[in-house]
Structure formats: structure tokens, C-alpha cells
Design a protein around this motif. Structure first.
Motif, short mmCIF file in Angstrom:
data_model
loop_
_atom_site.label_atom_id
_atom_site.label_comp_id
_atom_site.label_asym_id
_atom_site.label_seq_id
_atom_site.Cartn_x
_atom_site.Cartn_y
_atom_site.Cartn_z
N ALA A 25 2.46 9.51 -2.02
CA ALA A 25 2.73 9.14 -0.63
C ALA A 25 1.42 8.99 0.13
N PHE A 26 0.52 9.93 -0.10
CA PHE A 26 -0.78 9.88 0.57
C PHE A 26 -1.50 8.58 0.24
N VAL A 27 -1.57 8.28 -1.05
CA VAL A 27 -2.30 7.10 -1.49
C VAL A 27 -1.68 5.82 -0.96
N VAL A 28 -0.35 5.72 -1.07
CA VAL A 28 0.31 4.50 -0.61
C VAL A 28 0.11 4.31 0.89
N ASN B 233 -3.54 3.31 1.84
CA ASN B 233 -3.88 1.92 1.58
C ASN B 233 -2.97 0.90 2.23
N ASN B 234 -2.00 1.36 3.01
CA ASN B 234 -1.02 0.44 3.54
C ASN B 234 -1.58 -0.29 4.74
N PHE B 235 -1.90 -1.55 4.55
CA PHE B 235 -2.46 -2.33 5.64
C PHE B 235 -1.37 -2.82 6.60
N THR B 236 -0.37 -3.44 6.02
CA THR B 236 0.59 -4.19 6.82
C THR B 236 1.30 -3.37 7.90
N GLY C 195 -13.09 8.45 -5.13
CA GLY C 195 -12.07 9.36 -4.62
C GLY C 195 -10.74 9.15 -5.34
N THR C 196 -10.39 7.88 -5.52
CA THR C 196 -9.13 7.57 -6.18
C THR C 196 -9.11 8.08 -7.60
N VAL C 197 -10.22 7.90 -8.30
CA VAL C 197 -10.29 8.40 -9.68
C VAL C 197 -10.07 9.90 -9.71
N LEU C 198 -10.70 10.60 -8.75
CA LEU C 198 -10.54 12.05 -8.70
C LEU C 198 -9.10 12.43 -8.46
N LEU D 73 -4.81 1.62 -7.08
CA LEU D 73 -4.70 2.76 -6.18
C LEU D 73 -5.68 2.59 -5.03
N VAL D 74 -6.66 1.74 -5.27
CA VAL D 74 -7.59 1.40 -4.21
C VAL D 74 -6.92 0.40 -3.28
N SER D 75 -7.23 0.46 -2.02
CA SER D 75 -6.58 -0.39 -1.03
C SER D 75 -6.61 -1.87 -1.41
N THR D 76 -5.51 -2.56 -1.14
CA THR D 76 -5.45 -3.98 -1.43
C THR D 76 -6.55 -4.74 -0.69
N ILE D 77 -6.82 -4.29 0.50
CA ILE D 77 -7.86 -4.97 1.29
C ILE D 77 -9.18 -4.96 0.54
#
Lengths: 348, 258, 281
Positions: B190-193, B196-199, B238-241, C106-110
Motif C-alpha cells: 500500500a505504501f509503495v503504490v 508512486n501514485n501520480f494520477t 530505497g525500493t530495493v531495500l 516499484l519505482v514511480s512511473t513518472i
């Protein structure tokens, strides 16, 4: 219909030697079995014959033609897999027709041949069904039909009955025997079940740890095992250590102070050997070797009777149930063993 | 692996990682325009540390995602617990709604949510953004937790009951600990999504209040920005971690299974 | 907490989902058809008139759907061999490979879009390499063209498709392939008669999951697409952010949604005969 020759095949997987200089020969139309426990290399050998694996050394010949480097698609070999491997999205009819379609035969020819194959395995009513609608036994028959419809030179069967219930196994075994008689295809059965091998095959190759232990007619594998390992693998045994003695010009060995005449390559004076007697050759009688009944296990029509000798050694007998019902645990009785039933083998 | 398989996997791997590798390399390149020749420099990382707007946006993203993850995990887990005990049409209906939330483009969802918020009178705002993000992230939590709950050995729970635990007790003492790795995993997801959620953030946050994706977007629109390269590299690390952390949690659940 | 009393657990979830998803979409549909009171923000009946007045929006819809289809197709072509290959390697390696496939996403789409931007830029890394073949100038680039949007969307579709194809392929027992070979099937024949029909159901599901967002995308086209790369999504987001006509934007988004769902439905129907009965694996 063809002759199969496997010549000096060796195969290693990494550091492990799976097959060591294995040779097999099956004459035209014969049904042979490759018998071994899991890990013996039998499945690997089957995959090499089928073409899914390439041997490190050695050749595979069909009718004298070297097919070692031919891919499986072009080998004229039919395979029946352990889990049938029927295509789940095709009907039985389409499954059987598959190989014929790959060969681009005409529609008429395909229809004819598929009908014949369905008749052979008696699956006509199930032709339009999908594999998941069939029972295990029916699926196996369909797999056999699919392999045989192409009239291959060689039929390979990879433990075809092991996925089935006990009861069905017997029926299907008879089916396989019948189908073989009717089509006369050269066949090789790979199995760990010695009953299957003994019933279906005329000759058995016993394989263990990648080596051929004995290759002989079925009755000889059972009746005259080449060594202790084969004797124990194919059927149950009573084993006794003994030394060969010379008596009246002949070689004898003794069990419970009784002497038995023996012959064979191991029958040399002074030679320490292992005696092997099959339980069914130990008959319960009114005189002979004194024994006491330790345990009786009824198995339906037959019974295993475990006995102790005077010196404390154990003896196993296989009798028909009515005989076992006449005795009881703790009872003292006698057993008779015929000299010809005593096989002597080298101490491994 | 056969040779063909090796070639396929390598080529696809190359395609997948090409943009990231380029960005990472460029983050160490002195050039202002993302062009060659290459000369090593860490100046963009120091530039990054001095970029207030990027750092503020990052902290906003972290706080937002943290809050959203907390809410979504709580609500989602409760929902999943309810869902696995339902066999009627209601269950299918809720599955459908969750699936729709995942499948419908966030563009359409974002607009729909904005309209509701305008209708109520809240309009754009932090609260709207939080609620909207929770809605969008909810299906992920529910499906992950549901899968785990379904996979739990019923025997363990029945063993607990036969030993005297009440329904509530067996839920707390047996079910929850066993499902915990998945619950935590879904929280991370949930945190990751959300992070990264732009829209959704684009439509629901007030103009001028930017989270990291929005900040990157506004900077990127004007063209190449080397500090973003450095940022991307940091985010990737960070994501890899976090992924490795997820792995550990996955291994943890295996411990419970034995 | 007995099973019967669990229903209240679902309340917050349902509350959020209904108010955020079901309610607004329903309202949008109702008001645009004139069936509900005119709420200021919601589409009106005349929104549709405006949409169909010119062919502009229809053309944009067509372009968006087309973009979605093409990018999905490209992604399938790349993902299929990859997903299949991963299913045939040992389990331990599988996990690592699948993890590696998911990681970039997992990295931002942007950031990924930006990465593409850097990659494709004139005189940037990619063009410098390609220009070595002397076929194209290092200065030029496919950046700011519709093509780069399509490629970007295909790139974004890869992990879902690889995962989905991997899952379907995994369930195809190697024995089925072996038995097809023993029956004389060549590589092509094995693919068309066995692998394709059996992976099709999963593939279609995955494609829908990928096609729909692609058709509704706007960020990719905005950053990479250039003037010719405008999609319906761009126009919709403009209505909200720049022009401030959310009612019209909502109407357009309804049109987008229906267009996309209809396309998905039609494709599902067309491709059905190719995989009927394959759900019985």
C-alpha cells in the motif's frame, strides 16, 4: 515393429553418474521391461531412448539405424506417460488424431485410423469427451491409443500403471497385454513394480544405480536371480549364511542341521555363500524341520507365516489361507524345503 | 537454461532495465544536458540535498503514504476478514467492485472522486487525497490478505477451538499472527503504490501542494533535470531495500507454516 | 466475533468503495443521461451533444484505443517468450527472475517515463549508440512522437504480462510438451496447438488489465508524445486541471470508459474460439 538396441549408454548429470555403460536389446515384436527402484536410472534411460536427453556416450539403434542424434519429433517412437499427458483442451478423438494431424494425413485417413485405435482400446463411447471427464483407467487407454495410432516402431511405457488404483491396475495390465498381442509392437516398459514386469514382459532388465544387474527371461529373474540384490528386489527371500561342504562327492549346504544338495557357479567346497529360499517354497507339513509359529498375517487368499527355527533363526513361509487356518501362533510344527528351492548366491 | 532461454531472458532484462540504468549512470555524469561524453561527478547528489522543493515533496509523499498505508491496511484487513466468511452473492459483488477499482484507469477514478468531493464541498485537499488514495490502494490490501487467510490451515484454528479457545480468542491468538506477514506485506505494498501514485494525487491535491511524483512531473515537463537522476537512483535504492524487507517477511511466514 | 457478526467489519471498506467508485460513476451516468438533477460538477445531457458535435473526440477516442491495442500487442510479443522461459527454469531461479521483473516497476512511473525520456533524447545514450550505424543522425530522436508514447506504454505493460504468462505457462506440464514432441509436432506446431490455447485464457485477462490503463493514459503522452501524440486522456486531464470544466471532463471520461470496455468485450468474444475448453487445465 522393429528391433531396439541400446549400446553402451552412459549419462551423467553434473557430478553424478546416472547410467553406466548400459546395454539393452529388444528383438522385433517383443515386450521387455526395465525394472528398477527410483533413482536407478530407468527413467533417464527411457528419456534417452525417447530422445529428450542425449547420452554422454553410446548409441541407440532402431533396426540397425543410429538414431542417437535424431530429435524426438522425428523418432518413430510412441510414448505412454505416467500421468497420461493427454491434452486437456482436446477431446479424446482429437487427442488420438493429434499425431496424425501433425503428419498432415488426409481427413479420411485420420478418421479411419482414429476409429480403429478407439476400437482397439474399447473407448468408442468416450470419443467426444474431454480428458478430465474420464477415469484414470480410461485416460490410460486413451494415451495408449494415441501412441499406437501412429503405428510406431517402438512403444515406450513410463510406469503406466502406477497412477492407478490397485483394482484398475490389474484390469489395465490385462488390456496392455492384449493390445500388445494384437498389434505386435516392440515395447519397453519402465517400472518399479516387479509384478507388472513379471506379468507383462517376456524379458526383464533389472537396473540399479545405473548398472544392469541382470537381464534375463522373466521366470529366470525370479527363479534364478543373479545376485542377492536382485533376489531381494524381485520378491521376498529367506536368507542364510552357510559354507559349502563336500559330502559324498557332492556339494551341500545346511540349514538348521539339514543338508541340501546345491549346484551352480558358487558351489565350491569351502566357499562361504548366502542361501536364498523363497517363502512359497517353504511348505508347512507334518514332519521335516521343526519350527514354532511366531506370527500369521492373512492377506486374503494367501497368508504369510513367520516361523522360528530351533537355533532362533527366522523363516518366512507363504501358504494358501486354508493351510494357515490349520495352525496358530505358538504352535510347534514342521516345514519341508526341497533341495532345488535352495539357491546359492555370492555374499555381496 | 537452454541457450535460447538465456538469450530471451537477457534481452528482456536489458529492455526492462535500460531506462533505469541510463538514469543511474547519468546521475553521476557532470553534463547538464544528459549527453555524452561522460565525466564522473557527484555534484547532482549534493544538488539534490539542497533542493528544498524535492525534499519537501519527498517528505509529503512519505507522510501521505504512511497515513494511507495505515488506513488502507486496517480497513482492508477488516474487509478481508469479512470477505472470507461470506459465500453469498455479496461476496462476488464486492470482488467485482474491487476488481473494477484496479482495472479502471486512475484517470477516470480520479475525476469521479473529485466530483464527489466537490459535491460535498470539500473539493481538493489533503483529506480528499488521503481518502482517494485509500480507495485506490484498498483492493491490493484486500486481495493479498484474503489470499493468505484462505490459505491458512483450517486445522490449526480448529485445533485451537478444540483446546478451548473461543472464536474471538482463536482469531486473535491464531489467525492474526499467522496472517501478520501478509498484513504487513500488504501495508508495504500500500505504501509503495500510494507513494508512486501520480494520477490520484494530481487530481485531488490542492494546486501548489506537491508530493514527489507531482514535483518530478512539474520539473520534468520543462525538460531534462539532472537532480532528478540522482533522486531516481536514491528511490531505486530505497525500493530495493523495501523489496528485500518484503522478502524477509515472506520467509517469516514460511516459519509460521512449519 | 462469530462469523455472523463479522459484517460490520466490512462497513468502512464498503463505505469508501461505494462513495469513491460506485456512487460517482453512477451519478455521472445518470446526470449525463438527464435522469438526475443537474449537479454543477457532473456531466449534463448537452455534454454528449458537445462530444458528438464534431468528430474530434471520436477521433481521439479511436486514437487512444488504437494506442492501447498496439502497445499491448508489442508488450505481448516481448513478454511471451520471457514468461515462458521463466516457467521452464528451476524454481529458485524463477523467484529471482520474477523479482527482477517487478523491481523496476516499484519505482514511480513518472521516474520510469523520465528514464525513457533520458534514454531517447537526441544526442543522448540511445541515439549516440544507434547513430554509430550511420543510419540516423545522433541529433534526431523518436522523442516527442507518438511512437515513443506507444513504446513507453508497452514498457509499462511488461511486468503484468510477463507475470500472467508465466503463471499460465507454469501450469502447462512439461509432459504435455514432451508428448506433443513424441507425436511428431515441430516447434511451431507445439506452439500453436498446445502452448497458445492453454495460455490464452490467462493472457486475455492480463491483456485487459494492461490495455485499459494504456488507453486511458495521459502522462506518458504528455511528456514523451509531443504535439502529435495527444490522446483522449490528455484532453480529459486538461478539462480538470487547466480549463476547469469538470463536467465535460467527466462526460469525456465516461465515453472513454465505455469505449475501452466495449473494445475489451469485443476482443474477448473474437478470440474465444481460440481457447475454448482451455480452462480445464
Amino acid at each position: 515393429m522393429a528391433r531396439l538396441e541400446v549400446c553402451n549408454v552412459s549419462f551423467s548429470y553434473g557430478d553424478t553418474r546416472i547410467l553406466n555403460d548400459v546395454s539393452i536389446s529388444i528383438p522385433d515384436g517383443d515386450f521387455h521391461a526395465l525394472l528398477g527402484s527410483s533413482g536407478s536410472g530407468k527413467t533417464t534411460l527411457l528419456r534417452i531412448i525417447a530422445g529428450f536427453l542425449k547420452p554422454d556416450s553410446g548409441t541407440i539403434l532402431i533396426n540397425g539405424e543410429d538414431i542417437t542424434n535424431v530429435p524426438p519429433e522425428h523418432r518413430d517412437i510412441g510414448i505412454v506417460f505416467q500421468q497420461y499427458a493427454l491434452f486437456p483442451h482436446l477431446t479424446i478423438w482429437e487427442n488420438i488424431a493429434f499425431g496424425l494431424r501433425m503428419r498432415k494425413l488426409s481427413k479420411i485417413e485420420i478418421t479411419q485410423k482414429v476409429a480403429k485405435a478407439l476400437e482397439l482400446v474399447r473407448l468408442e463411447p468416450s470419443a467426444q469427451k474431454l480428458p478430465n471427464e474420464l477415469s484414470g483407467g480410461q485416460k490410460q487407454r486413451a494415451a495408449v491409443a494415441r501412441a499406437l495410432v501412429l503405428e510406431p516402431s517402438l512403444l515406450l511405457l513410463d510406469e503406466p500403471l502406477s497412477a492407478l488404483d490397485r483394482k484398475i491396475r490389474g484390469e489395465l495390465r490385462d488390456e496392455l497385454a492384449r493390445v500388445h498381442r494384437q498389434t505386435d509392437t516392440t515395447a519397453l516398459l519402465v517400472t518399479h513394480d516387479q509384478e507388472e514386469a513379471l506379468v507383462l514382459a517376456s524379458e526383464i532388465v533389472v537396473i540399479e544405480n545405473g548398472l544392469v544387474r541382470q537381464s534375463d527371461r522373466a521366470e529366470n529373474i525370479y527363479g534364478s536371480p543373479a545376485d542377492l540384490w536382485v533376489a531381494g528386489f524381485v520378491g521376498r527371500t529367506n536368507q542364510f549364511r552357510s559354507v559349502c561342504k563336500l559330502k559324498n562327492g557332492e556339494i551341500v549346504v545346511s540349514i538348521a542341521n539339514r543338508d541340501f544338495l546345491v549346484s551352480g557357479p558358487q558351489a565350491i567346497e569351502g566357499n562361504e555363500v548366502m542361501l536364498v529360499v523363497r517363502p512359497e517354497e517353504v511348505s508347512i507339513s507334518s514332519d521335516g524341520i521343526p519350527v514354532r509359529v511366531k506370527e500369521i498375517r492373512f492377506m486374503g487368499a494367501t497368508a504369510q507365516v513367520f516361523l522360528t527355527l530351533i537355533d532362533g533363526c527366522e523363516l518366512e513361509s507363504l501358504v494358501l489361507a486354508p493351510v494357515a487356518r490349520k495352525i496358530a501362533v505358538g504352535v510347534e510344527t514342521f516345514v519341508k524345503i526341497d533341495s532345488s528351492s535352495v539357491k546359492i548366491l555370492a555374499l555381496t | 537454461m537452454t541457450k535460447a532461454q538465456r538469450i530471451v531472458v537477457s534481452s528482456v532484462g536489458l529492455i526492462l532495465y535500460a531506462p533505469l540504468i541510463v538514469v543511474i549512470i547519468m546521475s553521476f555524469n557532470r553534463s547538464l544536458y544528459g549527453t555524452f561524453p561522460f565525466s564522473f561527478s557527484l555534484k547532482w547528489y549534493s544538488h539534490l540535498l539542497k533542493s528544498d522543493d524535492l525534499l519537501i515533496a519527498s517528505s509529503r509523499s512519505i507522510w501521505l503514504s504512511f497515513g494511507v498505508a495505515l488506513l488502507a491496511t486496517t480497513i482492508g484487513t477488516m474487509f478481508a476478514v469479512w470477505r472470507v466468511s461470506v459465500k453469498s452473492v455479496t461476496g462476488l459483488a464486492s470482488d467485482g467492485i474491487l476488481l473494477a477499482t484496479v482495472a479502471i484507469p486512475w484517470l477516470i477514478l480520479g475525476i469521479a472522486m473529485l466530483q464527489i468531493f466537490n459535491l460535498i464541498g470539500i473539493g481538493r485537499g489533503i483529506v480528499s487525497a488521503v481518502i482517494g488514495n485509500v480507495a485506490v490502494v484498498l483492493p491490493y490490501v484486500v486481495f493479498v490478505v484474503m489470499a493468505r487467510l484462505r490459505g491458512l490451515d483450517e486445522n490449526l484454528i480448529e485445533a485451537g477451538r478444540s483446546l478451548g479457545a473461543t472464536q474471538l480468542k482463536s482469531f486473535c491468538r491464531i489467525t492474526v499472527p499467522l496472517a501478520m506477514p501478509s498484513i504487513l506485506g500488504s501495508a508495504l505494498l500500500a505504501f509503495v503504490v500510494c507513494f508512486n501514485n501520480f494520477t490520484i494525487q494530481y487530481f485531488l491535491l490542492p494546486l501548489g501542494v506537491r508530493t514527489l511524483p507531482l514535483e518530478i512531473y512539474s520539473q520534468v515537463r520543462t525538460g531534462y533535470s539532472p537532480a532528478i537522476n540522482a533522486l531516481a537512483t536514491v528511490v531505486l535504492l530505497g525500493t530495493v531495500l523495501i523489496s528485500l524487507l518484503l522478502e524477509r517477511l515472506g520467509a517469516g511466514s514460511k516459519r509460521f507454516r512449519d | 466475533m462469530t462469523t455472523k457478526r463479522r459484517w460490520f467489519l466490512s462497513l468502512p471498506g464498503f463505505a469508501i468503495l461505494t462513495s469513491m467508485l460506485v456512487l460517482p460513476l453512477l451519478l455521472q451516468v445518470l446526470t449525463s443521461l438527464g435522469l438526475a438533477k443537474n449537479l454543477s460538477e457532473f456531466p449534463r445531457a448537452d455534454s454528449w451533444r458537445r462530444i458528438f458535435e464534431s468528430t474530434l473526440y471520436l477521433r481521439l477516442l479511436y486514437k487512444s484505443i488504437w494506442t492501447g491495442l498496439v502497445s499491448t500487442a508489442i508488450a505481448i510479443v516481448i513478454a511471451w517468450p520471457a514468461g515462458w522461459a521463466i516457467s521452464r527454469v528451476p524454481k529458485g531461479t524463477q523467484k529471482v527472475l520474477l523479482g527482477a521483473v517487478i523491481l523496476p516497476y516499484l519505482v514511480s512511473t513518472i521516474l520510469l517515463i523520465y528514464g525513457f525520456f533520458v534514454l531517447l533524447a537526441g544526442n543522448g545514450p540511445l541515439m549516440s549508440v544507434i547513430s554509430l550505424t550511420n543510419l540516423v543522425n545522433a541529433d534526431s530522436s523518436i522523442l516527442y512522437t507518438h511512437t515513443s508514447t506507444v513504446l513507453m506504454l508497452a514498457y509499462e505493460a511488461l511486468p503484468v504480462l510477463i507475470l500472467v504468462i508465466y503463471a499460465s505457462s507454469e501450469s502447462i506440464d512439461q509432459a504435455l510438451i514432451d508428448s506433443a514432441r513424441s507425436l511428431g509436432a515441430s516447434r511451431m506446431q507445439r506452439f500453436f496447438h498446445i502452448i497458445l490455447p492453454l495460455t490464452m485464457p490467462g493472457l486475455l485477462g492480463g491483456s485487459a488489465l494492461v490495455f485499459v490503463p494504456a488507453a486511458g493514459s495521459f502522462v506518458e503522452s504528455q511528456i514523451l508524445g509531443g504535439p502529435n501524440g495527444i490522446l483522449l486522456g490528455n484532453v480529459i486531464s486538461d478539462q480538470i486541471r487547466r480549463i476547469n470544466d469538470p463536467a465535460f471532463g467527466a462526460a469525456l471520461s465516461l465515453m472513454l470508459l465505455s469505449g475501452v470496455l466495449t473494445t475489451a468485450f469485443i476482443f474477448g468474444r473474437i478470440l474465444k474460439p481460440l481457447y475454448r475448453r482451455s480452462n480445464v487445465v
